[in-house]
Design an enzyme around this catalytic site. Structure first.
Site, PDB file in Angstrom:
ATOM      1  N   PRO A 216       0.903  -1.190   0.008  1.00  0.00           N
ATOM      2  CG  PRO A 216      -0.732  -1.635   1.528  1.00  0.00           C
ATOM      3  CD  PRO A 216       0.170  -1.691   0.850  1.00  0.00           C
ATOM      4  CD  GLU A 217       3.777   2.532  -4.262  1.00  0.00           C
ATOM      5  OE1 GLU A 217       4.030   3.838  -4.650  1.00  0.00           O
ATOM      6  OE2 GLU A 217       4.066   1.835  -5.225  1.00  0.00           O
TER       7      GLU A 217
ATOM      8  CG  HIS B 109      -3.312 -13.979   7.139  1.00  0.00           C
ATOM      9  ND1 HIS B 109      -2.244 -14.952   7.967  1.00  0.00           N
ATOM     10  CD2 HIS B 109      -3.510 -14.534   5.782  1.00  0.00           C
ATOM     11  CE1 HIS B 109      -3.042 -16.442   6.643  1.00  0.00           C
ATOM     12  NE2 HIS B 109      -3.539 -15.532   5.940  1.00  0.00           N
TER      13      HIS B 109
ATOM     14  NE  ARG C 212       6.384 -11.288   2.698  1.00  0.00           N
ATOM     15  CZ  ARG C 212       6.379  -9.849   1.370  1.00  0.00           C
ATOM     16  NH1 ARG C 212       6.297  -9.882   0.734  1.00  0.00           N
ATOM     17  NH2 ARG C 212       8.372 -10.158   1.378  1.00  0.00           N
TER      18      ARG C 212
END
Length: 280
Positions: free
Chosen positions: A2-3, A95, A114
């Site tokens: 995500p930017e 997650h 992650r």
DNA sequence: AGTGTATCCTGCAGGC
DNA sequence: TGCCTGCAGGATACAC
């Protein structure tokens, strides 16, 4: 991944769901995403009301009453998902790392496959110090072509590396750095200080254009990114060079190249973005 | 002040 | 089908 555009899209989607809500408590399922001790975090957040949702660079900010702010860096695979229903244990992501229980019976879940993302609760001064270390917001009025040019002149980094450095400019990651450089017609490995005033102006326009268009499209989903409502961003199909090595340039039909430096891939059109500055 | 490398962690694509 | 390797949007620490 995500930017800035993805963070901005999440912020806009989150606002109506959580502003005005009080955090009843938090559930930390993976404490490694916290940048502070779990107890401290839980204590500082409980009972606070979310007064606004904002953004700084790639960070999503939950402004709490009592001059506190929860800063969420989404890392590569982070999502912020308000649960639709009232069922406290249902998770919209696979997650979940941190779950905020809200006073309307719903929840806000930070989900991160992650777990490169981070969550922390800062007071006003702590956040101010943090924010001061970050570069200008590229979509704000204070960020002009002149400001960009002045920053570039001080650095011998390759342009793409410069754009990724959050201390130089906030919110740009590998996707939009490559897209902005293509729009500006500047090679990613050109040294920052070698960029002319006109090239800096073109890069300034390219940065703003790609970020605005990406926000308009709800961001870029390559795999993991989702909006606050769980939808995919629609900008991926509009990418001009990122991930398109071997394809032909949309502008001149030359084959798009990929080069690895700074540990990551850069994508560019060798004709539209000559190694030695020519156009712009 | 630069660059390259490794680290955190999981999942997936590609090669065999 | 399965195993292995490499790679991925980020950020940071380290040695050189």
């Amino acid at each position: 991944m995500p930017e800035l555009p993805e963070a901005e899209t999440i912020v806009r989607g989150l606002r109506p769901a959580v502003v005005g809500r009080t955090i009843r408590g938090t559930q930390v399922l993976h404490s490694d995403v916290l940048r502070e001790a779990r107890d401290r975090f839980t204590r500082r957040v409980r009972g606070r009301r979310i007064v606004e949702v904002g953004r700084r660079g790639k960070n999503v900010l939950l402004q709490l009453d009592g001059e506190r702010v929860v800063a969420v860096n989404l890392g590569m695979t982070g999502r912020l998902l308000p649960t639709a229903g009232r069922t406290p244990d249902s998770s919209p992501g696979a997650h979940p790392a941190v779950r905020f229980r809200l006073d309307d019976g719903k929840a806000l879940v930070f989900d991160d496959t992650r777990r490169f993302g981070t969550v922390e609760c800062l007071d006003h001064d702590e956040w101010h110090r943090r924010s001061r270390r970050m570069g200008p917001e590229p979509l704000e009025a204070a960020f002009t072509g002149g400001v960009l040019h002045a920053g570039l002149r001080e650095s011998r980094s390759p342009l793409r590396s410069w754009l990724l450095d959050q201390r130089k400019i906030a919110g740009i990651g590998n996707i939009y750095a490559n897209e902005a450089l293509f729009l500006a017609g500047v090679h990613p490995q050109r040294l920052a200080k070698s960029v002319s005033r006109n090239e800096a102006a073109a890069l300034h326009r390219g940065i703003r254009r790609v970020l605005r268009n990406a926000i308009e499209s709800g961001g870029t989903t390559l795999r993991d990114y989702r909006t606050a409502s769980g939808e995919e961003g629609r900008y991926a199909r509009r990418l001009l060079v990122y991930g398109r090595d071997g394809e032909s340039c949309s502008r001149c039909r030359t084959e798009i190249h990929r080069v690895v430096f700074g540990g990551r891939s850069a994508f560019y059109c060798p004709k539209c973005q000559p190694r030695r500055g020519a156009r712009a």
